[in-house]
Design a protein around this motif. Structure first.
Motif, PDB file in Angstrom:
ATOM      1  N   LEU A  33       6.003  -3.277  14.776  1.00 20.97           N
ATOM      2  CA  LEU A  33       5.089  -3.733  13.739  1.00 20.97           C
ATOM      3  C   LEU A  33       5.378  -3.141  12.421  1.00 20.97           C
ATOM      4  N   VAL A  34       5.162  -3.916  11.538  1.00 20.52           N
ATOM      5  CA  VAL A  34       5.166  -3.378  10.238  1.00 20.52           C
ATOM      6  C   VAL A  34       3.912  -3.867   9.389  1.00 20.52           C
ATOM      7  N   LYS A  35       3.466  -3.186   8.607  1.00 20.85           N
ATOM      8  CA  LYS A  35       2.125  -3.501   8.041  1.00 20.85           C
ATOM      9  C   LYS A  35       2.419  -3.189   6.512  1.00 20.85           C
ATOM     10  N   VAL A  36       2.141  -3.994   5.716  1.00 19.28           N
ATOM     11  CA  VAL A  36       2.088  -3.795   4.142  1.00 19.28           C
ATOM     12  C   VAL A  36       1.026  -3.863   3.445  1.00 19.28           C
ATOM     13  N   TYR A  37       0.625  -2.808   2.699  1.00 17.37           N
ATOM     14  CA  TYR A  37      -0.885  -2.548   2.299  1.00 17.37           C
ATOM     15  C   TYR A  37      -0.644  -2.712   0.784  1.00 17.37           C
ATOM     16  N   PRO A  38      -1.241  -3.504   0.206  1.00 17.02           N
ATOM     17  CA  PRO A  38      -1.374  -3.750  -1.204  1.00 17.02           C
ATOM     18  C   PRO A  38      -2.119  -2.741  -1.902  1.00 17.02           C
ATOM     19  N   PRO A  39      -1.727  -2.257  -3.149  1.00 17.44           N
ATOM     20  CA  PRO A  39      -2.572  -1.224  -4.093  1.00 17.44           C
ATOM     21  C   PRO A  39      -3.976  -1.577  -4.243  1.00 17.44           C
ATOM     22  N   PRO A  40      -4.863  -1.009  -4.347  1.00 23.21           N
ATOM     23  CA  PRO A  40      -4.801   0.688  -3.747  1.00 23.21           C
ATOM     24  C   PRO A  40      -4.891   0.548  -2.250  1.00 23.21           C
ATOM     25  N   PHE A  41      -4.240   1.798  -1.721  1.00 24.92           N
ATOM     26  CA  PHE A  41      -4.103   1.823  -0.171  1.00 24.92           C
ATOM     27  C   PHE A  41      -4.829   3.347  -0.272  1.00 24.92           C
ATOM     28  N   PHE A  42      -5.861   3.312   0.623  1.00 21.68           N
ATOM     29  CA  PHE A  42      -6.510   4.794   0.794  1.00 21.68           C
ATOM     30  C   PHE A  42      -6.030   5.615   1.675  1.00 21.68           C
ATOM     31  N   GLY A  43      -5.030   5.158   2.318  1.00 21.83           N
ATOM     32  CA  GLY A  43      -4.302   5.996   3.279  1.00 21.83           C
ATOM     33  C   GLY A  43      -3.148   7.023   2.504  1.00 21.83           C
ATOM     34  N   ASN A  44      -2.832   6.628   1.365  1.00 26.99           N
ATOM     35  CA  ASN A  44      -2.065   7.450   0.287  1.00 26.99           C
ATOM     36  C   ASN A  44      -3.211   8.782  -0.312  1.00 26.99           C
ATOM     37  N   MET A  45      -2.542   9.721  -0.443  1.00 31.07           N
ATOM     38  CA  MET A  45      -3.368  10.531  -1.181  1.00 31.07           C
ATOM     39  C   MET A  45      -3.986  10.289  -2.345  1.00 31.07           C
ATOM     40  N   PHE A  46      -5.128  10.286  -2.576  1.00 37.41           N
ATOM     41  CA  PHE A  46      -5.966   9.821  -3.897  1.00 37.41           C
ATOM     42  C   PHE A  46      -5.955   8.361  -3.848  1.00 37.41           C
ATOM     43  N   GLY A  47      -5.465   7.805  -2.732  1.00 39.24           N
ATOM     44  CA  GLY A  47      -5.478   6.165  -2.930  1.00 39.24           C
ATOM     45  C   GLY A  47      -4.548   5.530  -3.938  1.00 39.24           C
ATOM     46  N   GLY A  48      -3.412   6.251  -4.665  1.00 41.59           N
ATOM     47  CA  GLY A  48      -2.919   5.586  -5.561  1.00 41.59           C
ATOM     48  C   GLY A  48      -1.766   4.992  -4.743  1.00 41.59           C
ATOM     49  N   GLY A  49      -1.201   3.718  -5.410  1.00 46.19           N
ATOM     50  CA  GLY A  49      -0.233   2.805  -4.811  1.00 46.19           C
ATOM     51  C   GLY A  49      -0.369   2.229  -3.636  1.00 46.19           C
ATOM     52  N   GLY A  50       0.670   1.450  -3.124  1.00 45.71           N
ATOM     53  CA  GLY A  50       0.525   0.634  -1.899  1.00 45.71           C
ATOM     54  C   GLY A  50       1.123   1.539  -0.758  1.00 45.71           C
ATOM     55  N   GLY A  51       1.293   0.824   0.330  1.00 48.33           N
ATOM     56  CA  GLY A  51       1.665   1.485   1.470  1.00 48.33           C
ATOM     57  C   GLY A  51       2.446   0.462   2.495  1.00 48.33           C
ATOM     58  N   ILE A  52       3.542   1.141   3.142  1.00 50.53           N
ATOM     59  CA  ILE A  52       4.344   0.261   4.152  1.00 50.53           C
ATOM     60  C   ILE A  52       4.224   1.217   5.254  1.00 50.53           C
ATOM     61  N   ALA A  53       3.916   0.576   6.485  1.00 45.86           N
ATOM     62  CA  ALA A  53       3.695   1.339   7.822  1.00 45.86           C
ATOM     63  C   ALA A  53       4.538   0.727   8.675  1.00 45.86           C
TER      64      ALA A  53
END
Length: 265
Positions: free
Chosen positions: A209-229
């Motif tokens: 599975l691949v999940k792409v999170y547009p900014p802001p992604f709250f799984g990041n520290m301080f919610g900055g940027g996006g995420g790719i899991a």
């Protein structure tokens, strides 16, 4: 131990702990393919990656052994049955025969149960995804259902094709960095923060599975940027298709007596 150590004198080891700390080192490999990683303590679990120190894009076939206290999982429990006191029953029970049942027995009509089948995405989300990673704004990709995955060398190339609006930049030392809406994306493997360069070591066949999170992604520290899991198939179970990266168990986390729940000791 490296099963086929021909020409390999050193192995690069990168370890990421549960709280995103990283350790990177080189270990000497003897002529039999043996190496040892000592003097490292961590809690919960960590993911460890092995690669050829010569910088070749290969997957060494590795077996590991750990001696940590909580890495032991019993294969089966041992159960003993014992009796306290006597178990004799006073009197006798009436004998039940088929004729007693047949007097009042009748066949029930057939019952057919209909249920809606879950989508594959829902099943994978339930199996792999937790906490902040259950973001409804995420774009989800299932490589096994996607013909683009079969033609991609690795997940970096796959994402570069499949996510419009997200562009790839090669950073210092060739480190891949994705940007979306002018904000950098952070990488996670099985929900553990991981450098982008490590994603080149995962063949697409290992990814569930691949999940792409547009900014802001709250799984990041301080919610900055996006995420790719990226979620690996049977991510915690090393096997024939997972020969160079493993999840290993560390020590049980220390529980403060001030914050522990009653009865937790």
């Amino acid at each position: 131990n490296i099963k086929e150590p021909t020409g390999i004198n050193q192995v690069k080891v990168t370890l990421f702990t549960h709280n995103a700390e990283a350790f990177d080192t080189l270990l000497a490999v003897d002529k039999f393919g043996h190496f040892r990683f000592d003097n490292l303590l961590f809690e919960n679990e960590a993911r460890v990656f092995f690669s050829d120190a010569r910088g070749r894009n290969t997957e060494p076939d590795i077996e590991i052994e750990t001696n940590l206290d909580s890495a032991f999982h019993p294969l089966s429990p041992l159960t003993k049955f014992f009796t306290v006191g006597t178990t004799s029953v006073s009197g006798t029970l009436p004998e039940i025969t088929d004729s007693l049942w047949m007097k009042t027995a009748s066949l029930l009509p057939a019952v057919v149960v209909y249920a809606a089948s879950e989508l594959t995405e829902e099943k994978l989300n339930k199996k792999y995804v937790h906490g902040f990673f259950n973001d409804l704004n995420a774009r989800t990709f299932i490589p096994d259902n996607d013909p683009f995955a079969a033609s991609s060398m690795d997940v970096i190339q796959y994402l570069n094709i499949r996510v419009p609006g997200m562009h790839l930049v090669n950073g210092f030392g060739g480190e891949p960095i994705f940007y979306w809406r002018n904000e950098a994306m952070q990488f996670y493997v099985d929900e553990m923060k991981t450098p982008g360069s490590m994603l080149y070591t995962f063949p697409m066949r290992q990814i569930a599975l691949v999940k792409v999170y547009p900014p802001p992604f709250f799984g990041n520290m301080f919610g900055g940027g996006g995420g790719i899991a990226i979620y690996l198939k049977d991510g915690t179970q090393p096997g024939p298709g997972n020969r160079h990266n493993f999840t290993i168990h560390g020590y049980t986390p220390l529980v403060s007596s001030l914050s522990a729940e009653p009865g937790s000791f």
